[in-house]
Structures are given as C-alpha cells and as structure tokens.
Design a protein around this motif. Structure first.
Motif, PDB file in Angstrom:
ATOM      1  N   GLY A  30       0.817  -1.213   0.000  1.00 14.13           N
ATOM      2  CA  GLY A  30       0.000   0.000   0.000  1.00 14.13           C
ATOM      3  C   GLY A  30       0.848   1.259   0.000  1.00 14.13           C
ATOM      4  N   THR A  31       1.913   1.255   0.780  1.00  8.18           N
ATOM      5  CA  THR A  31       2.815   2.412   0.827  1.00  8.18           C
ATOM      6  C   THR A  31       3.438   2.655  -0.542  1.00  8.18           C
ATOM      7  OG1 THR A  31       3.317   1.949   3.149  1.00  8.18           O
ATOM      8  CG2 THR A  31       4.840   3.385   1.976  1.00  8.18           C
ATOM      9  N   ILE A  32       3.922   1.600  -1.159  1.00  6.69           N
ATOM     10  CA  ILE A  32       4.539   1.724  -2.480  1.00  6.69           C
ATOM     11  C   ILE A  32       3.517   2.221  -3.498  1.00  6.69           C
ATOM     12  CG2 ILE A  32       5.585   0.419  -4.378  1.00  6.69           C
ATOM     13  CD1 ILE A  32       6.885  -1.370  -2.173  1.00  6.69           C
ATOM     14  N   ASP A  33       2.294   1.671  -3.463  1.00  2.00           N
ATOM     15  CA  ASP A  33       1.249   2.082  -4.406  1.00  2.00           C
ATOM     16  C   ASP A  33       0.897   3.558  -4.259  1.00  2.00           C
ATOM     17  OD1 ASP A  33       1.166  -0.464  -5.415  1.00  2.00           O
ATOM     18  OD2 ASP A  33      -0.664  -1.060  -4.346  1.00  2.00           O
ATOM     19  N   VAL A  34       0.787   4.022  -3.017  1.00  2.00           N
ATOM     20  CA  VAL A  34       0.449   5.435  -2.773  1.00  2.00           C
ATOM     21  C   VAL A  34       1.557   6.345  -3.294  1.00  2.00           C
ATOM     22  CG1 VAL A  34       0.092   7.155  -0.953  1.00  2.00           C
ATOM     23  CG2 VAL A  34      -1.104   4.975  -0.841  1.00  2.00           C
ATOM     24  N   ILE A  35       2.797   5.991  -3.033  1.00  2.00           N
ATOM     25  CA  ILE A  35       3.930   6.795  -3.519  1.00  2.00           C
ATOM     26  C   ILE A  35       3.911   6.848  -5.047  1.00  2.00           C
ATOM     27  CG2 ILE A  35       6.452   6.903  -3.715  1.00  2.00           C
ATOM     28  CD1 ILE A  35       6.561   5.738  -0.847  1.00  2.00           C
ATOM     29  N   LEU A  36       3.773   5.688  -5.691  1.00  2.00           N
ATOM     30  CA  LEU A  36       3.775   5.632  -7.150  1.00  2.00           C
ATOM     31  C   LEU A  36       2.617   6.421  -7.762  1.00  2.00           C
ATOM     32  CD1 LEU A  36       4.753   1.889  -7.732  1.00  2.00           C
ATOM     33  CD2 LEU A  36       6.188   3.902  -8.030  1.00  2.00           C
ATOM     34  N   ALA A  37       1.427   6.299  -7.191  1.00  2.00           N
ATOM     35  CA  ALA A  37       0.262   7.000  -7.731  1.00  2.00           C
ATOM     36  C   ALA A  37       0.432   8.510  -7.628  1.00  2.00           C
ATOM     37  CB  ALA A  37      -1.002   6.548  -6.993  1.00  2.00           C
ATOM     38  N   ASN A  38       0.928   8.987  -6.504  1.00  2.00           N
ATOM     39  CA  ASN A  38       1.104  10.429  -6.325  1.00  2.00           C
ATOM     40  C   ASN A  38       2.218  10.991  -7.198  1.00  2.00           C
ATOM     41  OD1 ASN A  38      -0.957  11.211  -4.455  1.00  2.00           O
ATOM     42  ND2 ASN A  38       0.122  10.007  -2.920  1.00  2.00           N
ATOM     43  N   VAL A  39       3.309  10.251  -7.351  1.00  2.00           N
ATOM     44  CA  VAL A  39       4.394  10.705  -8.212  1.00  2.00           C
ATOM     45  C   VAL A  39       3.931  10.709  -9.667  1.00  2.00           C
ATOM     46  CG1 VAL A  39       6.712  10.148  -9.063  1.00  2.00           C
ATOM     47  CG2 VAL A  39       6.238  10.076  -6.618  1.00  2.00           C
ATOM     48  N   ALA A  40       3.126   9.729 -10.070  1.00  2.00           N
ATOM     49  CA  ALA A  40       2.607   9.677 -11.443  1.00  2.00           C
ATOM     50  C   ALA A  40       1.745  10.897 -11.745  1.00  2.00           C
ATOM     51  CB  ALA A  40       1.816   8.395 -11.660  1.00  2.00           C
ATOM     52  N   LYS A  41       1.039  11.403 -10.729  1.00  2.00           N
ATOM     53  CA  LYS A  41       0.212  12.613 -10.905  1.00  2.00           C
ATOM     54  C   LYS A  41       1.064  13.875 -10.992  1.00  2.00           C
ATOM     55  CE  LYS A  41      -2.712  11.572  -7.433  1.00  2.00           C
ATOM     56  NZ  LYS A  41      -3.746  11.838  -6.423  1.00  2.00           N
ATOM     57  N   GLY A  42       2.332  13.768 -10.639  1.00  2.00           N
ATOM     58  CA  GLY A  42       3.206  14.927 -10.685  1.00  2.00           C
ATOM     59  C   GLY A  42       3.469  15.533  -9.321  1.00  2.00           C
ATOM     60  N   GLU A  43       2.943  14.908  -8.274  1.00  2.00           N
ATOM     61  CA  GLU A  43       3.157  15.409  -6.917  1.00  2.00           C
ATOM     62  C   GLU A  43       4.507  14.920  -6.390  1.00  2.00           C
ATOM     63  OE1 GLU A  43      -0.080  14.450  -4.304  1.00  2.00           O
ATOM     64  OE2 GLU A  43      -1.571  15.009  -5.803  1.00  2.00           O
ATOM     65  N   VAL A  44       5.067  15.669  -5.469  1.00  2.00           N
ATOM     66  CA  VAL A  44       6.304  15.270  -4.799  1.00  2.00           C
ATOM     67  C   VAL A  44       5.909  14.594  -3.490  1.00  2.00           C
ATOM     68  CG1 VAL A  44       8.426  16.104  -3.715  1.00  2.00           C
ATOM     69  CG2 VAL A  44       7.603  17.161  -5.823  1.00  2.00           C
ATOM     70  N   VAL A  45       6.452  13.394  -3.243  1.00  2.00           N
ATOM     71  CA  VAL A  45       6.196  12.682  -1.988  1.00  2.00           C
ATOM     72  C   VAL A  45       7.466  12.793  -1.160  1.00  2.00           C
ATOM     73  CG1 VAL A  45       5.633  10.472  -0.926  1.00  2.00           C
ATOM     74  CG2 VAL A  45       4.600  11.094  -3.107  1.00  2.00           C
ATOM     75  N   ASN A  46       7.340  13.433   0.014  1.00  2.00           N
ATOM     76  CA  ASN A  46       8.482  13.670   0.885  1.00  2.00           C
ATOM     77  C   ASN A  46       8.259  12.920   2.195  1.00  2.00           C
ATOM     78  OD1 ASN A  46      10.647  14.629   2.277  1.00  2.00           O
ATOM     79  ND2 ASN A  46      10.086  16.785   2.138  1.00  2.00           N
ATOM     80  N   ILE A  47       9.058  11.891   2.437  1.00  2.00           N
ATOM     81  CA  ILE A  47       9.006  11.161   3.701  1.00  2.00           C
ATOM     82  C   ILE A  47      10.154  11.722   4.530  1.00  2.00           C
ATOM     83  CG2 ILE A  47       9.094   8.911   4.825  1.00  2.00           C
ATOM     84  CD1 ILE A  47       8.199   7.705   2.123  1.00  2.00           C
ATOM     85  N   SER A  48       9.824  12.606   5.476  1.00  2.53           N
ATOM     86  CA  SER A  48      10.863  13.347   6.193  1.00  2.53           C
ATOM     87  C   SER A  48      11.860  12.412   6.861  1.00  2.53           C
ATOM     88  CB  SER A  48      10.230  14.286   7.224  1.00  2.53           C
ATOM     89  OG  SER A  48       9.518  13.544   8.181  1.00  2.53           O
ATOM     90  N   GLY A  49      13.133  12.739   6.701  1.00  2.00           N
ATOM     91  CA  GLY A  49      14.214  11.956   7.279  1.00  2.00           C
ATOM     92  C   GLY A  49      14.574  10.731   6.460  1.00  2.00           C
TER      93      GLY A  49
END
Length: 166
Positions: A30-49
């Motif tokens: 689920g974590t991987i899917d959410v990251i991939l979907a948001n990056v595909a939309k053009g959003e930046v996913v920032n997991i702090s640290g």
C-alpha cells in the motif's frame, strides 16, 4: 554486500511491528502504491528523514558529444528522481546510529498471560515427535530388508550342508 528483497522487507516489517506477514505485506504494498500513484500525478512525496520522490520535467537543451566535441540538441524528457534526505544519509554513512529493530516474534495475547515456560514445553515435544518419526520409519525399512534376506539365505545353506553330510 547483500540486498534485501521485497519479501524479506515484508518479514522484517512484520517482526518489527509485531503484525502477521499478510498485514505487513498489505502495508508495504500500500505504501509503495500510494507513492507511485502520487508521483505519477506529478506530486512530490516527501518522507521526512528518509527520501523525496518526484517526477521531474527536463527542458530541451544543447550539449556536446564528448567523443567529437560537436554541439548536439538534447530533447526534453521527464525523469523519476529519488533524493535521499539528511536523516537517511546520516544513518547510511554511520554519522547517526541506526534504529533498533524488534527481531523477536510476538507472543499471542492468550499465551502472554500464561508463563512462557509451559508454552515452550508444549511446542518442543511436538517438533521432537515429528522429527523422530521420519528417521525411525526409514531405519525400519532399511533394516527389515537385509534381515529377511539374511534369514532366508542362512537356513538354505544350513539345510544343504546337513543334507550333504547324511
């Protein structure tokens, strides 16, 4: 240097978070899917640290061919970019200590109320019985065949010798 595969990551997450492998697999997937979907939309996913995942559009530009030195036109393109952040870099380079992982399996809730010693005693004999059954069956089969052959052969020789003496 070894690499951790996805299955190993799921098992490590399951142990560390004290959940079953199926739940851990759903969480990691689920974590991987959410990251991939948001990056595909053009959003930046920032997991702090940890890391920053982004889709970057690079404009067209001019460059040089390193072999000939000739000027060439480089086309515009979109690239995936993952940037390691400070917290990750510090741990990877040994500047900061790595987090402690829970590597022991969790005891189920009902068994936790009882003392740990009886639970271990119950589990150990079951393994011994299962392990003991297999070798015994093999030994019996192997020993039985030679004994039958020896018993049948020995009386025949004894009978023939006795018949010749008479």
């Amino acid at each position: 240097m070894t690499s951790m595969k996805k299955r190993e990551l799921i098992q490590a997450v399951a142990l560390h978070t004290e959940v079953d492998n199926k739940t851990a697999a759903k969480l990691v997937e689920g974590t991987i899917d959410v990251i991939l979907a948001n990056v595909a939309k053009g959003e930046v996913v920032n997991i702090s640290g940890f890391a920053k995942f982004a889709k970057i559009k690079r404009p067209a530009r001019t460059g040089r061919n390193p072999a000939t030195g000739a000027t060439i036109q480089i086309k515009a393109k979109t690239v995936a970019k993952i940037t390691a952040l400070k917290g990750f870099k510090d741990i990877a380079l040994g500047v900061a200590p790595a987090p402690k992982l829970n590597t022991k399996k969790a005891v189920p809730a009902p068994a936790a109320k009882k003392s740990a010693a009886p639970a271990k005693k119950k589990a150990a004999p079951a393994k011994k019985k299962a392990a003991a059954k297999k070798p015994v069956a093999k030994k019996v089969v192997k020993k039985a065949a030679p004994k039958k052959a020896v018993k049948k052969a020995a009386p025949k020789k004894a009978v023939k010798k006795a018949a010749k003496k008479r």
